[in-house]
Design a protein around this motif. Structure first.
Motif, mmCIF file in Angstrom:
data_model
loop_
_atom_site.group_PDB
_atom_site.id
_atom_site.type_symbol
_atom_site.label_atom_id
_atom_site.label_comp_id
_atom_site.label_asym_id
_atom_site.label_seq_id
_atom_site.Cartn_x
_atom_site.Cartn_y
_atom_site.Cartn_z
ATOM 1 N N TYR A 83 -42.972 58.879 -49.981
ATOM 2 C CA TYR A 83 -41.746 58.042 -49.135
ATOM 3 C C TYR A 83 -41.836 56.829 -49.346
ATOM 4 O O TYR A 83 -40.958 56.028 -49.625
ATOM 5 N N ALA A 84 -43.135 56.132 -49.706
ATOM 6 C CA ALA A 84 -43.653 54.722 -50.117
ATOM 7 C C ALA A 84 -42.862 54.346 -51.411
ATOM 8 O O ALA A 84 -42.076 53.367 -51.594
ATOM 9 N N PHE A 85 -42.965 55.198 -52.284
ATOM 10 C CA PHE A 85 -42.140 55.121 -53.651
ATOM 11 C C PHE A 85 -40.742 55.316 -53.475
ATOM 12 O O PHE A 85 -39.724 54.671 -54.240
ATOM 13 N N LYS A 86 -40.269 56.336 -52.798
ATOM 14 C CA LYS A 86 -38.918 56.594 -52.603
ATOM 15 C C LYS A 86 -38.351 55.515 -51.837
ATOM 16 O O LYS A 86 -37.096 55.049 -52.197
ATOM 17 N N LEU A 87 -38.900 54.768 -50.751
ATOM 18 C CA LEU A 87 -38.275 53.764 -50.105
ATOM 19 C C LEU A 87 -38.443 52.489 -51.013
ATOM 20 O O LEU A 87 -37.983 51.254 -50.599
ATOM 21 N N LYS A 88 -39.267 52.304 -51.973
ATOM 22 C CA LYS A 88 -39.574 51.406 -52.914
ATOM 23 C C LYS A 88 -40.354 50.066 -51.900
ATOM 24 O O LYS A 88 -39.778 48.928 -52.122
ATOM 25 N N ASN A 89 -41.118 50.452 -51.007
ATOM 26 C CA ASN A 89 -41.925 49.639 -50.157
ATOM 27 C C ASN A 89 -43.125 49.191 -50.685
ATOM 28 O O ASN A 89 -44.257 50.256 -50.536
ATOM 29 N N GLN A 90 -43.574 48.101 -51.017
ATOM 30 C CA GLN A 90 -44.856 47.743 -51.655
ATOM 31 C C GLN A 90 -46.057 47.757 -50.457
ATOM 32 O O GLN A 90 -46.960 48.455 -50.677
ATOM 33 N N LEU A 91 -45.499 47.428 -49.231
ATOM 34 C CA LEU A 91 -46.713 47.377 -48.159
ATOM 35 C C LEU A 91 -47.187 48.884 -47.843
ATOM 36 O O LEU A 91 -48.393 49.031 -47.687
ATOM 37 N N ILE A 92 -46.207 49.822 -47.835
ATOM 38 C CA ILE A 92 -46.454 51.286 -47.358
ATOM 39 C C ILE A 92 -47.332 51.723 -48.483
ATOM 40 O O ILE A 92 -48.522 52.411 -48.237
ATOM 41 N N LYS A 93 -47.243 51.443 -49.583
ATOM 42 C CA LYS A 93 -47.723 52.013 -50.955
ATOM 43 C C LYS A 93 -49.181 51.468 -50.921
ATOM 44 O O LYS A 93 -50.165 52.041 -50.887
ATOM 45 N N VAL A 94 -49.401 50.010 -50.525
ATOM 46 C CA VAL A 94 -50.849 49.542 -50.660
ATOM 47 C C VAL A 94 -51.629 50.085 -49.305
ATOM 48 O O VAL A 94 -52.837 50.427 -49.492
ATOM 49 N N PHE A 95 -50.885 50.171 -48.198
ATOM 50 C CA PHE A 95 -51.718 50.496 -47.179
ATOM 51 C C PHE A 95 -52.177 52.051 -47.141
ATOM 52 O O PHE A 95 -53.107 52.419 -46.637
ATOM 53 N N VAL A 96 -51.210 52.915 -47.629
ATOM 54 C CA VAL A 96 -51.732 54.457 -47.726
ATOM 55 C C VAL A 96 -52.557 54.644 -48.866
ATOM 56 O O VAL A 96 -53.630 55.343 -48.711
ATOM 57 N N LYS A 213 -34.194 51.256 -42.174
ATOM 58 C CA LYS A 213 -34.976 49.946 -42.373
ATOM 59 C C LYS A 213 -35.828 49.889 -41.192
ATOM 60 O O LYS A 213 -37.212 49.720 -41.339
ATOM 61 N N ASN A 214 -35.542 50.421 -39.928
ATOM 62 C CA ASN A 214 -36.648 50.378 -38.863
ATOM 63 C C ASN A 214 -37.686 51.566 -38.882
ATOM 64 O O ASN A 214 -38.965 51.299 -38.403
ATOM 65 N N ALA A 215 -37.232 52.526 -39.611
ATOM 66 C CA ALA A 215 -38.219 53.601 -39.821
ATOM 67 C C ALA A 215 -39.366 53.203 -40.636
ATOM 68 O O ALA A 215 -40.295 53.369 -40.670
ATOM 69 N N THR A 216 -38.691 52.438 -41.704
ATOM 70 C CA THR A 216 -39.861 52.054 -42.823
ATOM 71 C C THR A 216 -40.854 51.028 -42.223
ATOM 72 O O THR A 216 -41.962 50.958 -42.297
ATOM 73 N N ARG A 217 -40.164 50.216 -41.330
ATOM 74 C CA ARG A 217 -41.087 48.997 -40.682
ATOM 75 C C ARG A 217 -42.195 49.792 -39.883
ATOM 76 O O ARG A 217 -43.216 49.317 -39.790
ATOM 77 N N ALA A 218 -41.608 50.925 -39.134
ATOM 78 C CA ALA A 218 -42.658 51.718 -38.449
ATOM 79 C C ALA A 218 -43.788 52.227 -39.378
ATOM 80 O O ALA A 218 -44.824 52.374 -38.866
ATOM 81 N N LEU A 219 -43.386 52.646 -40.718
ATOM 82 C CA LEU A 219 -44.143 53.382 -41.136
ATOM 83 C C LEU A 219 -45.273 52.521 -41.894
ATOM 84 O O LEU A 219 -46.590 52.621 -41.614
ATOM 85 N N TRP A 220 -44.644 51.418 -42.383
ATOM 86 C CA TRP A 220 -45.887 50.349 -42.867
ATOM 87 C C TRP A 220 -46.772 49.770 -41.737
ATOM 88 O O TRP A 220 -48.075 49.565 -41.977
ATOM 89 N N MET A 221 -46.276 49.441 -40.536
ATOM 90 C CA MET A 221 -47.259 48.864 -39.713
ATOM 91 C C MET A 221 -48.140 49.831 -38.755
ATOM 92 O O MET A 221 -49.335 49.492 -38.782
ATOM 93 N N ASN A 222 -47.556 50.992 -38.798
ATOM 94 C CA ASN A 222 -48.702 52.283 -38.409
ATOM 95 C C ASN A 222 -49.685 52.521 -39.632
ATOM 96 O O ASN A 222 -50.710 52.783 -39.330
ATOM 97 N N ALA A 223 -49.068 52.331 -40.858
ATOM 98 C CA ALA A 223 -50.133 52.678 -41.868
ATOM 99 C C ALA A 223 -51.145 51.621 -41.870
ATOM 100 O O ALA A 223 -52.198 51.706 -42.266
#
Length: 634
Positions: A83-96, A213-223
């Motif tokens: 999902y990090a790659f699907k959302l193209k979110n670098q923070l989630i990638k790094v934290f996972v 957008k808000n789901a993505t924020r929830a994922l990276w903060m909790n990651a």
């Protein structure tokens, strides 16, 4: 019997979730949810009656449960990476990735898998949490059955997304039960991450731009919290040589180097509990359907965070880390109560007050005395019931009047009498003695009497909380008198959920002395010295039963007087000019003989407590307190 109850508490929701997803017939899905909820509630109460225990499961098809949990853990992390790659979110990638690599090294090269570690440990805290999750969470799921039907009608969906919605909603309950019962810290971490992923999927359920957008924020903060958990877990193992959470807690009581991993684990709890400066993910979760908001805020996600901080409390008692946790929690309690004053959106008031009350619970863990820990557990129980009730009420009101704004709730009793009364009950249980939330606040302030900074913040936060709760109750109570009020149409499950939660909030308060003496005192007494306090007599210093009798008498008197006043002749108020004499029109003749419509509104003090004015500064201050807390541990 015990193994079967544990299977039902943890694994039944998984089986039910799969059934909800694949059996795509609405009636069958509803039946699965109802049966699962009823079963979970019964099992949780049976476990509560059983008392403390430890348990280690055997194998399944020759494979240990520890190995299955490990495999499931890595599978989940790779799904999150997808999902990090699907959302193209670098923070989630790094934290996972910062979880996958250290965890793999830990599992392959460091952990002694031959060591015997009881997978399950339950004491009063765990069993109370299971009861809160299973009973209140199940009622929220019941409410969701008719609610989601209306929700999708409002969205004009061609294809229903309810199978996926109920999959994650029901799975959430099993994950939370697993989390609070876990004694093996690897199991605790796995369930911690399951709740992260479930919340991500539920917040983004509607698939709108703002929801994603808000789901993505929830994922990276909790990651980020997951990263803190992994490093704290590895460090704790390096210090103790054990995955046993009870061993880690006992080792932590010696202080020294153990304070650093404990601080990291508590920081993971801060992110999960949406403490400042991590509150934005929980505020963003308001875009999700109301049952999601209720579940996240009351009995599941955020309570996982405070549970971890509270569970570890004996390990850091008497240290600078403990003082830092108390300061961080007290500051969140005060700051979020202040911001809540400026809100007129019902969901946002509930969101900020949730974060505020979670801060109070964390502060109690940091104060780390018998009375503060007791206050924290009392708050967990009663906050869950009242807050779940209020979220469901706001969702019901929104469907009924098309708004969740407080100013649109004037005269709600004339449109939705049953919902209005139940909402008032929910607000009063957050506001008045002798209901459990105020009882917990009372005990928290009493336990903070030795710390000037903490007690000042708790007193100010409590005073500010009074403002927005009293304002909400006042708005709901403002309605012109009528002889007849139209009946409110409401589905059976909606009525059941709202009435049951209102009953729980009120009736449990009646039994609060018994809850303390039977459940809380024996557990707290094992670690802390019990002294005289709130429940030092049969009626308690808080005078639970006399206050209930006074409230009952006041209610009966008010009801009788209200009935008498129905036929009283009313006259219009003077409105700075001659009133416009037209039926059902509230206006007066203003300048130039032009009618001016009457508009009454509450004062929200946005120039002092506005979200945009305070958020940056309180986040900066909270971050500084966290740095100070962890720096002191180092």
């Amino acid at each position: 019997m015990l193994p079967m109850m544990l299977v039902l508490a943890i694994l039944l929701p998984l089986v039910a979730a799969i059934g909800c997803y694949f059996l795509r017939v609405s009636a069958i899905r509803s039946l699965i949810v109802l049966c699962t909820g009823a079963c979970l509630a019964a099992v949780s109460l049976a476990l509560l009656g059983q008392g403390s225990f430890t348990y280690s499961p055997g194998t399944i098809l020759g494979i240990s449960w520890d190995s299955l949990v490990t495999l499931a853990d890595f599978a989940l992390l790779f799904v999150m990476l997808y999902y990090a790659f699907k959302l193209k979110n670098q923070l989630i990638k790094v934290f996972v990735i910062l979880q996958i690599i250290p965890l793999a090294a830990f599992e392959l090269f460091i952990v002694d898998h031959a060591a015997e570690v009881p997978a399950i440990f339950a004491d009063s805290l765990s069993l109370i949490m299971v009861a809160v999750i299973s009973v209140i969470g199940s009622l929220i799921c019941f409410f969701a059955i008719p609610y989601m039907k209306e929700h999708e009608e409002h969205l004009h969906l061609v294809k229903s997304r309810q199978p996926q919605f109920f999959f994650f909603l029901v799975l959430f309950l099993g994950a939370m039960n697993g989390l609070v019962l876990s004694n093996n810290i690897l199991w605790l971490y796995f369930f911690f991450e399951v709740t992260t992923f479930c919340s991500f999927m539920l917040i983004g359920h509607d698939q709108t731009e703002i929801a994603v957008k808000n789901a993505t924020r929830a994922l990276w903060m909790n990651a980020l919290g997951g990263v803190c958990f992994v490093f704290g877990m590895i460090w704790a193992y390096a210090e103790t040589g054990s995955l046993d959470l009870q061993v880690i807690i006992q080792s932590g009581s010696m202080g020294g180097a153990m304070l650093i991993p404990l601080g990291l684990l508590c920081l993971a709890g801060f992110t999960k509990a949406a403490q400042l400066p991590f509150q934005s993910w929980l505020l963003g979760a308001m875009v999700a359907p109301t049952p999601v908001s209720a579940l996240l805020h009351s009995s599941t996600m955020v309570k996982a965070g405070v549970y971890i901080v509270l569970r570890l409390a004996p390990a850091y008692a008497g240290t600078f880390l403990s003082q830092g946790i108390a300061l961080c929690g007290a500051f969140t309690f005060l700051a979020c109560a202040a911001i809540a004053i400026s809100q007129s959106n019902g969901k946002k008031i509930l969101a900020y007050s949730t974060i505020s009350n979670l801060g109070l619970i964390i502060c109690c863990a940091g104060i780390n005395t018998a009375w503060s820990i007791t206050a924290a557990i009392i708050l967990i129980i009663f906050h869950a019931a009242s807050k779940a009730l209020l979220f469901l009420c706001v969702g019901t009101i929104e469907h009924g009047i098309g708004s969740r704004d407080l100013e649109d709730m004037h005269g709600l009793y004339l449109k939705m009498p049953r919902t209005a009364i139940i909402t008032i009950v929910g607000v009063l249980t957050m506001l008045l003695p002798p209901f459990g939330v105020l009882l917990g606040k009372w005990m928290a302030i009493e336990s903070a009497s030795g710390d000037m900074f903490v007690i000042t913040m708790l007193a100010l936060g409590s005073a500010l909380s009074l403002v927005f709760w009293a304002r909400w109750a006042g708005i709901l109570l403002t309605a012109p008198l009528r002889e007849k009020v139209p009946a409110e149409s409401q589905s059976i499950l909606t009525r059941l959920s709202l009435t049951a939660l209102a009953g729980i909030a009120v009736v449990l308060s009646l039994f609060s002395p018994g809850i303390y003496t039977k459940l809380i005192e024996p557990m707290v007494g094992k670690t802390y010295e019990i002294t005289a306090g709130v429940f030092s007599s049969p009626v308690g210093v808080f005078a639970v039963y006399p206050i209930f009798m006074i409230l009952a008498a006041a209610f009966i008197y008010s009801w009788i007087e209200t009935k008498k006043s129905v036929n009283v002749q009313n006259s219009q108020s003077y409105m700075c000019g001659a009133n416009v004499k037209e039926p059902n029109v509230q206006a007066f003749i203003g300048p130039m003989n032009v009618p001016v419509d009457l508009k009454a509104s509450n004062y929200y003090m946005k120039e002092f407590f506005g979200e945009e004015k305070l958020t940056l500064w309180v986040n900066f201050a909270a971050l500084a307190l966290i740095v100070l807390m962890l720096g002191g541990a180092l």
